[in-house]
Write an enzyme that holds these catalytic residues in place. Sequence first.
Site, PDB file in Angstrom:
ATOM      1  N   LYS A 131       0.859  -1.191   0.000  1.00  0.00           N
ATOM      2  CA  LYS A 131       0.000   0.000   0.000  1.00  0.00           C
ATOM      3  C   LYS A 131       0.887   1.231   0.000  1.00  0.00           C
ATOM      4  CE  LYS A 131      -4.497   0.869   0.249  1.00  0.00           C
ATOM      5  NZ  LYS A 131      -5.591   0.014  -0.197  1.00  0.00           N
ATOM      6  N   GLY A 135     -20.262   7.139   2.489  1.00  0.00           N
ATOM      7  CA  GLY A 135     -19.155   7.367   1.549  1.00  0.00           C
ATOM      8  C   GLY A 135     -19.575   7.042   0.132  1.00  0.00           C
ATOM      9  N   ASN A 146     -16.410   6.073  -5.365  1.00  0.00           N
ATOM     10  CA  ASN A 146     -16.361   5.003  -6.374  1.00  0.00           C
ATOM     11  C   ASN A 146     -16.955   3.702  -5.838  1.00  0.00           C
ATOM     12  OD1 ASN A 146     -14.972   2.501  -7.453  1.00  0.00           O
ATOM     13  ND2 ASN A 146     -14.401   3.951  -9.032  1.00  0.00           N
ATOM     14  N   ALA A 147     -16.393   3.192  -4.730  1.00  0.00           N
ATOM     15  CA  ALA A 147     -16.846   1.898  -4.209  1.00  0.00           C
ATOM     16  C   ALA A 147     -18.309   1.979  -3.753  1.00  0.00           C
ATOM     17  CB  ALA A 147     -15.942   1.457  -3.055  1.00  0.00           C
ATOM     18  N   GLY A 148     -18.660   3.036  -3.017  1.00  0.00           N
ATOM     19  CA  GLY A 148     -20.006   3.177  -2.461  1.00  0.00           C
ATOM     20  C   GLY A 148     -21.080   3.292  -3.532  1.00  0.00           C
TER      21      GLY A 148
END
Length: 422
Positions: A111, A224, A227-229
């Site tokens: 990361k 949130g 993108n993911a949400g």
Amino acid sequence: MSSSNLNEKINPFEVALKQLEEASKILNLDKGMLQILANPKRILTVSIPTKMDDGSIRVFTGFRSQHNDARGPCKGGIRYHPDVSVEEVKALSMWMTWKCAIANIPYGGGKGGIVCNPKQMSENELERMTRRFAYLIADIIGPYKDIPAPDVYTGGKEMAWIMDTYSILKGNYVQPEVITGKPIAIGGSLGRNEATGRGLAYTVREAAKKIDIDMKQATIVVQGFGNAGQFASKLVGEQGSKMIAASDSQGAIINKDGIDADALIKFKKETGTVAGFENAKSISNEELLETECTILIPAALENQITKNNADKIKTKIIAEAANGPTTPEADEILFKNDILVIPDVLANGGGVTVSYYEWLQNLRREYWKEEEVNNRLDINITKSFFDVYDTHKKYNVDMRKAATLLAINRVVEAVNIRGLWP
Ligand code: NAD
């Protein structure tokens, strides 16, 4: 206390270590092996001098942590955020090792991040900072060493700059396989953008079957809406459930009659936030997390569900799109309250799985249809869900501990089979 205050107080690496230590007790892990897994293999800290548009120079700090590469090259995102720290990057790299092992893809964990506020930087400043960062980490990344990807506040644009910089530095030929999450035009995979949300939706589908939830009656709350949400709420919504609340860094909204995911995505694209969406009431972030619903999807930052609010959470399933949104103390409370947590390392593993497919396509210089990507993802993540669920039942532990047990077993096996050299 606001969630951002909580965020400052909890060290994510201590959380990651605590999870590792608890799992190692159950597995009766050798002390030396625990030490190997508790420490990243390598952490690089770099200073990134950047020419700003007004002619001044600012020096940003960046990190790349490579936690473990026993099963394959390190893999993990690069985030741009003012709160990035070495402790955060170390924790996230450990979780990536577990995530890749749970998805059973041949990668270890890495990361990276830069301490910066990209919202206050111009595109030219971001490009100069990103290219300088790519140059500074170029010797430790590579298609068979460490393959970065997007994370919070980075995306295809930054990945393209990193690929271009790396390709020029390392022989001046195109090497798309050094990074994933690229735009399609330069070797990105179809389905990559949606992959995290799509994978999460597949795990929610299987979790709902296990605990007898009718998705047509289910409600979703998303913290949130990035993108993911966005993709998670849209794709879980396609299974028949309805989104009733959503938030981002600028505000939270609720409408118990349902919020149309496509309309909210369009609104956020136009205005930059979910706040002010028509036909919805504004609420606080705390109220959002405590809203009664069937499926809660934390998709923002770490340490949002803590011992202070876990008892107030009224949901059946928590599907973690974000990394590290729940603290260990909160996990115990949720387990006691019979809430099924689909942990980050499993629920958001779709992103890294399709990153792996992107890398495979790049290495072979061949490209797959979106349907093929999605089908492979479905088969892979569904198998991972069953592996974790079976471990959860076998050891009578919560799903996160089960996922960590499964992952550690796979990594330890690889470390032992390879042996230590010299
Ligand atoms: P993103 O930048 O697209 O979205 C993050 C969203 O969270 C933004 O809308 C932001 O406004 C919101 N946010 C920030 N602080 C908030 C707060 N205090 N309360 C409510 N909302 C807040 O980032 P993303 O790519 O969607 O990543 C989100 C999380 O998912 C991160 O933890 C990331 O590590 C994880 N994740 C993402 C992917 C991926 O493929 N995108 C894959 C795996 C994990």
